[in-house]
Design a protein around this motif. Structure first.
Motif, PDB file in Angstrom:
ATOM      1  N   PHE A  55     -15.902  -9.822 -38.255  1.00  0.00           N
ATOM      2  CA  PHE A  55     -17.053  -9.081 -37.739  1.00  0.00           C
ATOM      3  C   PHE A  55     -17.149  -9.245 -36.224  1.00  0.00           C
ATOM      4  O   PHE A  55     -18.048  -9.895 -35.699  1.00  0.00           O
ATOM      5  CB  PHE A  55     -18.336  -9.547 -38.429  1.00  0.00           C
ATOM      6  N   ARG A  56     -16.246  -8.636 -35.494  1.00  0.00           N
ATOM      7  CA  ARG A  56     -16.120  -8.797 -34.042  1.00  0.00           C
ATOM      8  C   ARG A  56     -17.334  -8.297 -33.267  1.00  0.00           C
ATOM      9  O   ARG A  56     -17.546  -8.697 -32.133  1.00  0.00           O
ATOM     10  CB  ARG A  56     -14.874  -8.071 -33.528  1.00  0.00           C
ATOM     11  N   ARG A  57     -18.138  -7.406 -33.856  1.00  0.00           N
ATOM     12  CA  ARG A  57     -19.313  -6.873 -33.161  1.00  0.00           C
ATOM     13  C   ARG A  57     -20.614  -7.563 -33.574  1.00  0.00           C
ATOM     14  O   ARG A  57     -21.682  -7.200 -33.101  1.00  0.00           O
ATOM     15  CB  ARG A  57     -19.430  -5.373 -33.409  1.00  0.00           C
ATOM     16  N   LEU A  58     -20.521  -8.547 -34.451  1.00  0.00           N
ATOM     17  CA  LEU A  58     -21.701  -9.241 -34.941  1.00  0.00           C
ATOM     18  C   LEU A  58     -22.441  -9.924 -33.797  1.00  0.00           C
ATOM     19  O   LEU A  58     -21.850 -10.675 -33.030  1.00  0.00           O
ATOM     20  CB  LEU A  58     -21.299 -10.281 -35.997  1.00  0.00           C
ATOM     21  N   LYS A  59     -23.755  -9.639 -33.690  1.00  0.00           N
ATOM     22  CA  LYS A  59     -24.574 -10.248 -32.642  1.00  0.00           C
ATOM     23  C   LYS A  59     -25.521 -11.302 -33.208  1.00  0.00           C
ATOM     24  O   LYS A  59     -25.843 -12.258 -32.533  1.00  0.00           O
ATOM     25  CB  LYS A  59     -25.413  -9.173 -31.929  1.00  0.00           C
ATOM     26  N   THR A  77     -15.542 -17.956 -36.003  1.00  0.00           N
ATOM     27  CA  THR A  77     -14.573 -18.042 -34.908  1.00  0.00           C
ATOM     28  C   THR A  77     -14.212 -16.662 -34.384  1.00  0.00           C
ATOM     29  O   THR A  77     -14.099 -15.703 -35.140  1.00  0.00           O
ATOM     30  CB  THR A  77     -13.277 -18.760 -35.369  1.00  0.00           C
ATOM     31  N   GLY A  78     -14.062 -16.589 -33.070  1.00  0.00           N
ATOM     32  CA  GLY A  78     -13.651 -15.341 -32.430  1.00  0.00           C
ATOM     33  C   GLY A  78     -14.691 -14.240 -32.519  1.00  0.00           C
ATOM     34  O   GLY A  78     -14.345 -13.065 -32.453  1.00  0.00           O
ATOM     35  N   LEU A  79     -15.946 -14.617 -32.642  1.00  0.00           N
ATOM     36  CA  LEU A  79     -17.026 -13.630 -32.703  1.00  0.00           C
ATOM     37  C   LEU A  79     -17.551 -13.424 -31.279  1.00  0.00           C
ATOM     38  O   LEU A  79     -18.526 -14.040 -30.867  1.00  0.00           O
ATOM     39  CB  LEU A  79     -18.125 -14.101 -33.654  1.00  0.00           C
ATOM     40  N   TYR A  80     -16.878 -12.561 -30.554  1.00  0.00           N
ATOM     41  CA  TYR A  80     -17.103 -12.416 -29.119  1.00  0.00           C
ATOM     42  C   TYR A  80     -18.432 -11.780 -28.749  1.00  0.00           C
ATOM     43  O   TYR A  80     -18.856 -11.865 -27.609  1.00  0.00           O
ATOM     44  CB  TYR A  80     -15.937 -11.653 -28.493  1.00  0.00           C
ATOM     45  N   SER A  81     -19.128 -11.166 -29.710  1.00  0.00           N
ATOM     46  CA  SER A  81     -20.432 -10.555 -29.440  1.00  0.00           C
ATOM     47  C   SER A  81     -21.584 -11.389 -29.972  1.00  0.00           C
ATOM     48  O   SER A  81     -22.746 -11.095 -29.686  1.00  0.00           O
ATOM     49  CB  SER A  81     -20.490  -9.156 -30.068  1.00  0.00           C
TER      50      SER A  81
END
Length: 164
Positions: A55-59, A77-81
């Motif tokens: 979920f790369r866009r998860l805020k 991990t790797g959740l940039y947002s």
């Protein structure tokens, strides 16, 4: 612009979802920006690993009380947002309102550069023995209730400390 000038600006919708079972979580669109899991959900004995890295866009992640009882490994991990994580009480533990010492239960929070807030309610992760937090340079606050990670040593790596 031609014909495109006749169409309104298309703004992507923020996707906030509530999840109450493993099938819903497993089939969620990877573009969601907010996941909420109400209390007393996802306590299926077959669910032993929670990895939300897709979920790369998860805020925002909100987990209620008494969820994920059988999860032995939790990976954020790797959740940039990702900006905030809030976990209620007695989640991620098999020892509700108590604690244990299970060397097979691990929590990893890594490479989430926008994360500002991490909250964990009392007795959550109370039987986990590993907690690693790394590369979360925007982190401003960690709030942990009583008896959280009772038998674990907290490792904070790559945290920027600055004065104003």
């Amino acid at each position: 612009m031609g014909e495109l000038a006749n169409f309104p600006l298309i703004v992507p919708k923020l996707l906030a979802v509530t999840v109450t079972n493993w099938n819903q979580l497993n089939t969620l669109n990877t573009t969601v920006t907010e996941i909420t899991i109400p209390s007393n959900n996802l306590n299926d004995a077959s669910l032993t690993v929670l990895d939300l890295s897709r979920f790369r866009r998860l805020k925002k992640l909100v987990i209620g009380d008494e969820c994920f009882m059988y999860v032995n490994e939790t990976r954020l991990t790797g959740l940039y947002s990702l900006e905030s994580v809030e976990i209620g009480m007695n989640s991620f533990t098999q020892h509700r309102n108590s604690d244990g010492d299970d060397p097979n239960r691990h929590f990893y929070l890594k490479n989430c550069p926008k994360l500002k807030s991490l909250k964990m309610g009392r007795f959550s992760f109370s039987d986990y023995t590993v907690i690693e937090i790394e590369n979360v340079d925007a982190l401003e606050s960690i709030e942990m209730g009583d008896r959280v990670f009772v038998y674990a040593s907290l490792e904070l790596k790559s945290i920027l400390i600055h004065s104003e």
